[in-house]
Each structure stands twice: as structure tokens, then as C-alpha cells.
Scaffold this motif. Structure first.
Motif, PDB file in Angstrom:
ATOM      1  N   ALA A   1       0.940  -1.079  -0.084  1.00  0.00           N
ATOM      2  CA  ALA A   1       0.127   0.075   0.042  1.00  0.00           C
ATOM      3  C   ALA A   1       0.869   1.227  -0.031  1.00  0.00           C
ATOM      4  O   ALA A   1       0.509   2.318  -0.618  1.00  0.00           O
ATOM      5  N   HIS A   2       1.890   1.228   0.820  1.00  0.00           N
ATOM      6  CA  HIS A   2       2.802   2.301   0.729  1.00  0.00           C
ATOM      7  C   HIS A   2       3.529   2.467  -0.687  1.00  0.00           C
ATOM      8  O   HIS A   2       3.599   3.521  -1.075  1.00  0.00           O
ATOM      9  N   ALA A   3       3.981   1.421  -1.181  1.00  0.00           N
ATOM     10  CA  ALA A   3       4.504   1.349  -2.488  1.00  0.00           C
ATOM     11  C   ALA A   3       3.300   1.892  -3.659  1.00  0.00           C
ATOM     12  O   ALA A   3       3.922   2.861  -4.623  1.00  0.00           O
ATOM     13  N   GLU A   4       2.425   1.491  -3.333  1.00  0.00           N
ATOM     14  CA  GLU A   4       1.432   2.127  -4.320  1.00  0.00           C
ATOM     15  C   GLU A   4       1.044   3.666  -4.173  1.00  0.00           C
ATOM     16  O   GLU A   4       1.127   4.347  -5.261  1.00  0.00           O
ATOM     17  N   ALA A   5       0.957   4.109  -3.280  1.00  0.00           N
ATOM     18  CA  ALA A   5       0.933   5.245  -2.980  1.00  0.00           C
ATOM     19  C   ALA A   5       2.081   6.313  -3.284  1.00  0.00           C
ATOM     20  O   ALA A   5       1.813   7.545  -3.687  1.00  0.00           O
ATOM     21  N   VAL A   6       3.314   5.875  -2.981  1.00  0.00           N
ATOM     22  CA  VAL A   6       4.557   6.647  -3.806  1.00  0.00           C
ATOM     23  C   VAL A   6       4.291   6.812  -5.192  1.00  0.00           C
ATOM     24  O   VAL A   6       4.961   7.561  -5.695  1.00  0.00           O
ATOM     25  N   ALA A   7       4.160   5.468  -5.793  1.00  0.00           N
ATOM     26  CA  ALA A   7       4.249   5.350  -7.267  1.00  0.00           C
ATOM     27  C   ALA A   7       3.213   6.159  -8.027  1.00  0.00           C
ATOM     28  O   ALA A   7       3.406   6.385  -9.237  1.00  0.00           O
ATOM     29  N   ARG A   8       2.383   6.795  -7.461  1.00  0.00           N
ATOM     30  CA  ARG A   8       1.372   7.497  -7.998  1.00  0.00           C
ATOM     31  C   ARG A   8       2.020   8.983  -8.341  1.00  0.00           C
ATOM     32  O   ARG A   8       1.646   9.478  -9.405  1.00  0.00           O
ATOM     33  N   ASN A   9       3.074   9.346  -7.714  1.00  0.00           N
ATOM     34  CA  ASN A   9       3.840  10.462  -8.122  1.00  0.00           C
ATOM     35  C   ASN A   9       5.353  10.381  -8.345  1.00  0.00           C
ATOM     36  O   ASN A   9       6.008  11.023  -9.227  1.00  0.00           O
ATOM     37  N   ALA A  10       6.092   9.375  -7.714  1.00  0.00           N
ATOM     38  CA  ALA A  10       7.448   9.159  -8.080  1.00  0.00           C
ATOM     39  C   ALA A  10       7.850   8.285  -9.346  1.00  0.00           C
ATOM     40  O   ALA A  10       6.794   7.555  -9.697  1.00  0.00           O
TER      41      ALA A  10
END
Length: 279
Positions: free
Chosen positions: A220-229
């Protein structure tokens, strides 16, 4: 510099419409043979770029999980020469996955900068992250590394202001590593909205990919970060998975698979961000 494996890998991930998964593991943890087995298994599990920690006795930027991993590796006899050998052994079977050595300057200084750069390049190392060498010390290692053909990846943090950011970026190559929290590795989860704003700010100063790490632990953290990074960096969660797989301090038949299981989960989280963006 000519295009490096790091450049090509981020470009390939961008063409797929997703962020890259950057995985950190400690060289020699918990022993040389298991460490090599983990390295070899990471790409198939979904790792796009591998950061390989150089064990050091005083890792001031790292939290308890990575500190413990470094101590396990040192106790098993790992040193900088053996870390370079580990990359060479990995590269013999994988010509494509970028490998970045991450750590502190002291072991490199003791080894000798020229010798280190020559051996690292010959072994198949693609880049360096040396967290205790600020831009003011670029002639010490950064500039010689760039001249040798190695990417030198710099860290930006929540406290890197508009005046400091251009200095940080000046000789950075490969990608920019954004530290998402104020503190050490393995801390609290980042504020994902703040991370998005920070990534946008950094991108206004550079065309380099921006990868985000520190505090990223779950899919879930990875998904959230991957939206912008452009990249998601995970380290403490992986080395702590190594620790919990051990019995009496030694690797078990579950050690490698425990790491690859979490890498697959993180990779799925990143791909979920791509799918959500396409909807």
C-alpha cells in the motif's frame, strides 16, 4: 556520461507507465552464500534496481534494521572487497539489472578511491550512493566516479530548500533519491501528500527520475508513492525480513523466499498504481 543501465531501466519502466522498484539489501547478510542467492532472486521477484549496502560499523543515517543487517554481515566476514566480488558474481548471471552500492565513505577511503572505482566498474557496479559526502566534497569521490562512468546518486530531504536543491542536484546522475521523512531509515510511514508535492518540486529543477525511500514498508505504501514518483525504494522492510527468517542467527530454507515474497508484493503495489492511473 554515456547512458547507463540505470538510465535504461528507468526509461523502460517509464515506457511501461509505472515507477521502478528499487530494493535495498545488505551485502553479506546473513552470510555470503545466502546474500548472493537473495541478489540473484530479486530481479525475477520484481526488483528493477538493486541497492547493495556496504557494511559499516557506524551507519549514522540508518535505523535499527539496517544497522543490525550491517553487523550481521560484518560478523560473517563481509568487507568492501567481498562486496565488490558479490556484485561480480551476480553480474555473471545478470547483465541488465542495475546495481548501486550504498553506504558510507570510510570503507571506500580505506580501500582507496582509485582502486575502488576501478574494481567496482570492472565488477559491474552502475552507481553509488554515499550518504555522508555532501556536494562540497564532490572532488573526493563524486567527480572521479562520474569520470569513470558511474552514476553518483544524491539524496534530497524534506529540509532541502530552494537554495540548497540546485547544489544537491548539480552533479547528481542516474536518479535523485528523495528521503521522504525527517530522520533515519525504517521510521514512520511518510505523509504521501507531502511526498507528492516534494517530488513535483524536485522535478521542477531536474529531468532526472525521482525515487522515494525511507519509511516505505508495504504494498500500500509502494502504491501510494508510485502515484507521483519515478521509483519506490524499500530497504528496512527487506532486511528485517531477513532477520525474522533466521534461526539462531543463521539462514534457513525460508530466508530467500521470505524476501522475494515481500518484493513481489511491493511490485504488485506499484503496478496497482499504474492500473489506477489508467482508469
Amino acid at each position: 556520461m554515456s547512458q547507463t543501465r540505470i538510465d535504461r531501466r528507468f526509461a523502460a519502466c517509464r515506457s511501461e507507465g509505472r515507477a521502478a522498484l528499487v530494493t535495498f539489501v545488505m551485502a553479506g547478510d546473513p552470510d555470503p552464500a545466502t546474500s548472493l542467492a537473495i541478489l540473484k532472486a530479486l530481479p525475477e521477484a520484481g526488483a528493477d534496481v538493486i541497492e547493495l549496502g556496504m557494511p559499516f560499523t557506524d551507519p549514522m543515517a540508518d535505523g535499527a534494521p539496517i544497522q543490525a543487517a550491517g553487523l550481521r554481515a560484518l560478523a560473517a566476514g563481509q568487507d568492501l572487497a567481498k562486496t565488490i566480488d558479490l556484485v561480480r558474481a551476480f553480474r555473471a548471471g545478470d547483465p541488465d539489472t542495475p546495481v548501486v552500492l550504498m553506504g558510507y565513505y570510510n570503507p571506500i577511503y580505506v580501500h582507496g578511491v582509485d582502486r575502488f572505482l576501478s574494481e567496482a566498474l570492472a565488477a559491474g557496479v552502475d552507481g553509488l550512493i554515499v550518504v555522508d559526502l555532501p556536494p562540497e566534497e564532490d572532488p573526493e569521490l563524486c567527480l572521479p566516479a562520474l569520470a569513470a562512468g558511474l552514476n553518483f546518486i544524491r539524496l534530497a530531504t524534506p529540509t532541502t530548500d530552494e537554495a540548497r536543491l540546485p547544489v544537491v542536484l548539480r552533479n547528481t546522475s542516474g536518479f535523485v533519491y528523495y528521503v521522504s521523512v525527517t530522520g533515519i531509515t525504517g521510521g514512520a510511514a511518510p505523509d504521501f501528500n507531502a511526498v507528492g508535492r516534494a517530488v513535483s518540486r524536485i522535478k521542477s529543477h531536474t529531468d532526472l527520475p525521482v525515487a522515494v525511500g525511507f519509511g516505505v514498508k508495504t504494498a500500500a505504501h509502494a502504491e501510494a508513492v508510485a502515484r507521483n514518483a519515478d521509483g519506490v525504494v524499500v530497504g528496512s522492510a527487506l532486511v528485517d525480513t531477513v532477520r525474522t527468517s533466521l534461526v539462531d542467527g543463521r539462514a534457513t530454507e525460508k530466508t530467500v523466499s521470505a524476501v522475494t515474497d515481500i518484493v513481489r508484493s511491493l511490485s504488485a503495489g506499484i503496478r496497482a498504481a499504474r492500473a489506477a492511473a489508467a482508469e
